[in-house]
Design an enzyme around this catalytic site. Structure first.
Site, short mmCIF file in Angstrom:
data_model
loop_
_atom_site.label_atom_id
_atom_site.label_comp_id
_atom_site.label_asym_id
_atom_site.label_seq_id
_atom_site.Cartn_x
_atom_site.Cartn_y
_atom_site.Cartn_z
N ASN A 159 -0.39 4.54 -0.22
CA ASN A 159 -1.03 5.80 0.20
C ASN A 159 -1.71 5.73 1.56
OD1 ASN A 159 -3.23 4.22 -0.39
ND2 ASN A 159 -4.01 5.51 -2.07
N ASP A 211 -4.18 3.86 2.75
CA ASP A 211 -5.61 3.57 2.90
C ASP A 211 -5.86 2.11 3.30
OD1 ASP A 211 -5.09 2.19 0.57
OD2 ASP A 211 -6.65 3.16 -0.63
N ASP A 265 -1.82 -1.32 -3.76
CA ASP A 265 -2.14 -0.59 -4.98
C ASP A 265 -1.00 -0.70 -5.99
OD1 ASP A 265 -0.21 1.32 -4.01
OD2 ASP A 265 -1.80 2.21 -2.80
N HIS A 322 -3.91 -17.32 -4.90
CA HIS A 322 -4.78 -16.52 -4.05
C HIS A 322 -5.99 -17.29 -3.54
CE1 HIS A 322 -6.50 -16.41 -8.04
NE2 HIS A 322 -7.64 -16.00 -7.53
N ASP A 323 -6.23 -18.48 -4.09
CA ASP A 323 -7.37 -19.30 -3.66
C ASP A 323 -6.97 -20.49 -2.80
OD1 ASP A 323 -9.37 -17.82 -4.90
OD2 ASP A 323 -9.20 -18.92 -6.79
N GLU A 373 -7.20 -21.26 -16.26
CA GLU A 373 -7.60 -21.93 -15.03
C GLU A 373 -8.71 -22.92 -15.40
OE1 GLU A 373 -9.17 -20.86 -10.53
OE2 GLU A 373 -9.94 -19.73 -12.25
N ASP A 407 0.85 -1.19 0.00
CA ASP A 407 0.00 0.00 0.00
C ASP A 407 0.89 1.24 0.00
OD1 ASP A 407 -1.90 1.97 0.41
OD2 ASP A 407 -2.09 1.55 2.56
N ASP A 466 -4.92 -10.80 -15.51
CA ASP A 466 -6.01 -11.73 -15.30
C ASP A 466 -7.14 -11.39 -16.28
OD1 ASP A 466 -7.32 -13.84 -13.82
OD2 ASP A 466 -6.21 -13.16 -12.07
N ASP A 523 -9.39 -16.80 -16.08
CA ASP A 523 -10.14 -17.29 -14.93
C ASP A 523 -11.19 -18.30 -15.37
OD1 ASP A 523 -10.73 -16.87 -12.01
OD2 ASP A 523 -12.67 -16.25 -12.80
#
Length: 561
Positions: free
Chosen positions: A23, A25, A29, A329-330, A255, A21, A98, A199
């Site tokens: 910034n 928040d 990003d 990520h899964d 995938e 990150d 992706d 995907d």
């Protein structure tokens, strides 16, 4: 077997929300990614696969896209993205985006138009059907639970969504929809990207069952009978390749859940002109009971893993190409899932990396894997974010009366949030990921497991991965050599050879925490022996006919016959 750059590459997946990150928040990003490109260059990776950064309402963390040609505000601007691409290419790193084209967001302009009326020009961009006797058209279940059909009051019809109800499935039977998708793909390729990860691409065709959907009420067929590898999928992919993909020198990986080696050949064989490789999931299902949910935990049996990975190695040896991965990520963190994330975290992480990277195929590293990040154990279900995890908890605890402790034990092992906790950069607050409040809590072990520590330690997991990548660039045998399993029946040792021209690699790993004796099979006699990489200090001994392996030990020898 043609030599291609994507076969010789190592890919690093970035999940942008959790990477860095810039910034404050609390959300990773694009500028944050740019600030860490020197780190990726140091690691030596060739390609970054970037999970979705497109405009999205974030019902499924960016996999519900409302504008395929825009960048999500949380991640930055198109200028930021173009800067990222330029800075990556400056460092010799390629960018794979992706591509999510089985479904869109229900906030995409196509769907907004589609639901306005039955005669809207965009109506057939999605799959609409009337109900049957006041019930959904079929009894199909969505991947995140519940019916795969959502009723639309305005038009009196149901639309299909194989994931969240905010992710309506696109209708690939619509030629106009396909043309618009191909035009969008050209938009990104013309910007200079180097390929796509697609995907759930083997789910896009539902032609044969939706043509006569009335026949599929009352449990016929079950989900697995229609959801994957539909009869039109190869026709669509060949059209996509012919019209768009073949015009660019790119890498494509699809995938493909529930794909077999024979089906994978159809997607990846050169002469079929579809994709370069697929992600298959068979080895990801070996620690669950057949016919059961992934949440019903089962210990992995090494014999099952050897049989499965060897099957894929041999059957795609001369036709098609394997993608090699433990993590994404899964999936939960590899060292927690298949290794030992306590006493032998470093050793087992290196062993698992060796086992994978020495196989034939393109290796993928998921962010944090290269420093041995582990699963997380949040105290409360309220600390979790993943829609699949939350839906399962609600279904099992609130509706089915499961013991919450039992359900949380499954979440600790298998939740997708295990992979999505923020990247652990250093020992400052929130692991250096953000100066604000992170969107998902950081794993509390970040003081010990972080990039800063890894870079200061010559024996760290990071430098081991770096050496694996360097070896791949130095030795063609690692990329193109044929695979043969050794010690098929050994309960603790996973060993194999790779053969190319006059050389062989002998890869030997102990998969468990007890010592194990390795004996070279008869008939394997070598002249020159070179120890390429190992995760314990051992003597470079010319006699490797018999020796003891320490817990999670890995050795790779380059030999001449």
């Amino acid at each position: 077997m043609q030599k291609r750059w994507w076969k010789e590459s190592v890919v690093y997946q970035i999940y942008p929300r959790s990477y860095m990150d810039s910034n404050g928040d609390g959300i990773g990003d694009i500028s944050g990614i740019i600030s860490k490109l020197d780190y990726l260059e140091n690691l030596g990776i060739d390609v970054v696969w970037l999970s979705p950064v497109y405009e999205s309402p974030n019902d499924d963390n960016g996999y519900d896209i409302s504008n395929y040609r825009g960048i999500m505000d949380e991640f930055g601007t198109m200028d930021d993205w173009e800067n990222l691409l330029a800075e990556m290419h400056k460092r010799g790193i390629k960018l794979v985006m992706d591509l999510v084209i089985n479904h869109s967001s229900d906030e995409h302009e196509w769907f907004v138009e589609s639901r306005k009326s039955k005669d809207n020009p965009y109506r057939d961009y999605y799959i609409w059907r009337p109900g049957i006797n006041g019930e959904p058209p079929t009894d199909w279940i969505a991947s995140f639970g519940g019916s795969a059909w959502e009723y639309d009051e305005a038009s009196g019809e149901y639309f299909l969504h194989m994931f969240s109800k905010k992710q309506p499935d696109l209708n690939w039977e619509s030629e106009k929809m396909r043309e618009d998708v191909y035009d969008m793909i050209r938009f990104w390729l013309d910007k200079g990207i180097d390929g796509f990860r697609m995907d759930v691409i083997n789910m896009i065709s539902k032609r044969e069952v939706l043509a006569s959907y009335e026949d599929f009420v009352n449990g016929k067929p079950q989900n697995g009978d229609f959801q994957f590898n539909g009869e039109g999928v190869h026709e669509y992919l060949q059209e996509m390749n012919r019209n768009v993909l073949s015009k660019y020198d790119i890498m494509t990986v699809g995938e493909c859940p529930k794909v077999s080696p024979d089906q994978a050949k159809l997607y990846t064989a050169d002469e079929r002109k579809e994709l370069n490789m697929v992600f298959q999931f068979e080895h990801m299902g070996l620690d669950k009971y057949p016919g059961k949910s992934k949440w019903d935990l089962k210990p992995l049996q090494l014999g099952d893993l050897k049989e499965n990975l060897s099957k894929w190695q041999k059957q795609l040896e001369n036709c098609g190409w394997n993608s090699l991965y433990w993590s994404n990520h899964d999936q939960p963190r590899t060292v927690s899932r298949f290794g030992n994330d306590n006493e032998y975290r470093v050793e087992s992480a290196k062993m698992l990396a060796t086992l994978l990277h020495m196989m034939k195929g393109t290796p993928y590293i998921y962010q944090g894997e290269e420093i041995g990040m582990t699963n997380v154990r949040f105290d409360s279900i309220d600390d979790y974010n993943d829609i699949e995890t939350l839906n399962m908890y609600k279904e099992r605890v609130d509706e089915q009366g499961y013991d919450p402790k039992e359900v949380m034990a499954s979440i600790y092992e298998k939740s997708r949030d295990n992979a999505r906790t923020p990247m652990q950069w250093d020992h400052t607050e929130h692991a250096g990921f953000t100066t604000g409040t992170p969107w998902l809590q950081v794993n509390e072990n970040y003081n010990d497991i972080n990039v800063a520590n890894a870079l200061e330690d010559p024996g760290s997991i990071f430098y081991y991965y770096k050496k694996l990548i360097e070896l791949r660039k130095q030795h063609e045998i690692i990329v193109y050599g044929s695979y043969d399993l050794l010690k098929e029946d050994d309960p603790a040792i996973f060993a194999y050879t790779r053969t190319y021209e006059e050389k062989q690699l002998v890869v030997i790993t102990n998969f468990y925490e007890n010592e194990a004796e390795f004996t070279m099979p008869e008939g394997l006699v070598f002249k020159n022996i070179q120890l390429l990489i190992n995760n314990y200090n051992v003597k470079a001994n010319n006699d490797i006919s018999r020796f003891m392996l320490k817990p999670y030990e890995a050795r790779v020898y380059l030999v001449t016959k």
